[in-house]
Design a protein around this motif. Structure first.
Motif, PDB file in Angstrom:
ATOM      1  N   GLN A 138      50.692   4.538  16.613  1.00  0.00           N
ATOM      2  CA  GLN A 138      49.257   4.248  16.700  1.00  0.00           C
ATOM      3  C   GLN A 138      48.828   3.269  15.621  1.00  0.00           C
ATOM      4  O   GLN A 138      47.872   2.519  15.797  1.00  0.00           O
ATOM      5  N   GLU A 139      49.537   3.270  14.481  1.00  0.00           N
ATOM      6  CA  GLU A 139      49.201   2.353  13.394  1.00  0.00           C
ATOM      7  C   GLU A 139      49.970   1.038  13.494  1.00  0.00           C
ATOM      8  O   GLU A 139      49.459  -0.017  13.153  1.00  0.00           O
ATOM      9  N   GLU A 140      51.215   1.122  13.954  1.00  0.00           N
ATOM     10  CA  GLU A 140      52.078  -0.068  13.942  1.00  0.00           C
ATOM     11  C   GLU A 140      52.005  -0.887  15.227  1.00  0.00           C
ATOM     12  O   GLU A 140      52.272  -2.081  15.230  1.00  0.00           O
ATOM     13  N   ASN A 141      51.731  -0.208  16.341  1.00  0.00           N
ATOM     14  CA  ASN A 141      51.669  -0.896  17.634  1.00  0.00           C
ATOM     15  C   ASN A 141      52.949  -1.699  17.892  1.00  0.00           C
ATOM     16  O   ASN A 141      52.906  -2.891  18.208  1.00  0.00           O
ATOM     17  N   ALA A 142      54.071  -1.048  17.762  1.00  0.00           N
ATOM     18  CA  ALA A 142      55.364  -1.715  17.954  1.00  0.00           C
ATOM     19  C   ALA A 142      55.660  -1.930  19.433  1.00  0.00           C
ATOM     20  O   ALA A 142      55.101  -1.255  20.304  1.00  0.00           O
ATOM     21  N   ASP A 143      56.556  -2.887  19.698  1.00  0.00           N
ATOM     22  CA  ASP A 143      56.944  -3.184  21.075  1.00  0.00           C
ATOM     23  C   ASP A 143      58.187  -2.409  21.502  1.00  0.00           C
ATOM     24  O   ASP A 143      58.376  -2.121  22.684  1.00  0.00           O
ATOM     25  N   ILE A 144      59.056  -2.136  20.531  1.00  0.00           N
ATOM     26  CA  ILE A 144      60.321  -1.463  20.840  1.00  0.00           C
ATOM     27  C   ILE A 144      60.552  -0.343  19.832  1.00  0.00           C
ATOM     28  O   ILE A 144      60.414  -0.550  18.622  1.00  0.00           O
ATOM     29  N   PHE A 145      60.903   0.823  20.343  1.00  0.00           N
ATOM     30  CA  PHE A 145      61.384   1.910  19.504  1.00  0.00           C
ATOM     31  C   PHE A 145      62.892   2.029  19.723  1.00  0.00           C
ATOM     32  O   PHE A 145      63.340   2.195  20.857  1.00  0.00           O
ATOM     33  N   LEU A 146      63.662   1.920  18.654  1.00  0.00           N
ATOM     34  CA  LEU A 146      65.107   2.105  18.755  1.00  0.00           C
ATOM     35  C   LEU A 146      65.491   3.351  17.967  1.00  0.00           C
ATOM     36  O   LEU A 146      65.174   3.472  16.782  1.00  0.00           O
TER      37      LEU A 146
END
Length: 262
Positions: free
Chosen positions: A111-119
């Motif tokens: 919610q804070e980082e708004n990343a595109d990919i979680f690995l």
């Protein structure tokens, strides 16, 4: 058409080094971690390596490494930074966390980082649960691909090849997405000494569970831990006749039954 560089979050876990023989506490309450070498979970190391390779290919612009645990887990975050990650985040927690707890914490971070990919590694070698990635994808309501053996990013989509029973399965997902890594995805590199020194200067933030408004679940209780049953020593037989006699007469030897005998 231009694409903005993607942001990747990689979760890493501090576990007993895979070369160490695990000891159980005398009261069987848990595994004995005193004077035990700890390392980054091997599957997490593969996830870090894949993120770094995506960055080197110009597909990922920033890699954030997250670990949950006491201050000692900063050692594994620094290791990931030495391998090529850009910044680290420790979520301070002195008690064991369940896969659902980890998934909820990573959801808050997203919610804070708004990343595109979680690995993530497909599982940790201490608990072998293989649950966190799937739970995280469910909480984020985003696509997931587990046990990845190949990852390709193209036009804001992830094309992931998975190892399944009987072959390979390739799926295409829109981003953001959760990907868990398997052994054959890549071979992690060793960090060079200059990279290790540079990693000490990379940013590493610390957050508490209160910062993320997380309350740990209490629905899993560790009852006891036991060592594996020790295998009996093998027996060396001196001849084929002795082998056949043993197979026929030793009550501890169970021979498979043929269909007619079954």
């Amino acid at each position: 058409m231009t694409h903005h560089p993607l942001k990747a979050i990689v979760a890493v876990k501090r576990v007993i080094d895979y070369n160490v023989k695990v000891r159980v506490k005398a009261d069987r309450s848990d595994v004995d971690l005193s004077n035990t070498k700890m390392s980054m979970n091997p599957f997490c190391e593969i996830a870090v390596e894949e993120a770094v390779r995506l960055k080197e290919a110009g597909l990922v612009g920033e890699i954030v490494v997250v670990s949950i645990g006491p201050k000692s887990c900063q050692e594994q975050i620094r290791s990931a930074l030495a391998l090529g990650a850009d910044r680290g985040l420790q979520v301070e927690c002195d008690t064991p966390v369940s896969p659902l707890d980890v998934a909820k914490i990573l959801q808050k971070i997203q919610q804070e980082e708004n990343a595109d990919i979680f690995l993530l590694g497909k599982q940790s070698i201490d608990a072998d649960n293989n649950q966190t990635g799937q739970m995280l994808a469910a909480l984020l309501d985003c696509p997931q691909a587990t046990c990845a053996s190949r990852v390709h990013i193209e036009h804001n989509k992830a094309i992931v090849t998975r190892e399944v029973d009987g072959g390979l399965l390739t799926v295409e997902m829109s981003l953001p997405a959760v990907i868990t890594t398997d052994l054959r995805l890549n071979e992690p590199r060793f960090a060079a000494l200059p990279k290790i020194m540079q990693a000490k200067r990379k940013p590493l933030a610390v957050k508490t569970l209160a910062d993320l408004a997380i309350e740990l679940t209490t629905d899993i209780e560790l009852i006891s831990v036991d060592s594996p049953t020790q295998r009996q020593a093998g027996v060396i037989l001196s001849s084929v006749d002795e082998l056949m006699s043993t197979l026929r007469n030793d009550p501890n030897v169970q021979m498979p039954k043929h269909d007619k005998e079954a």
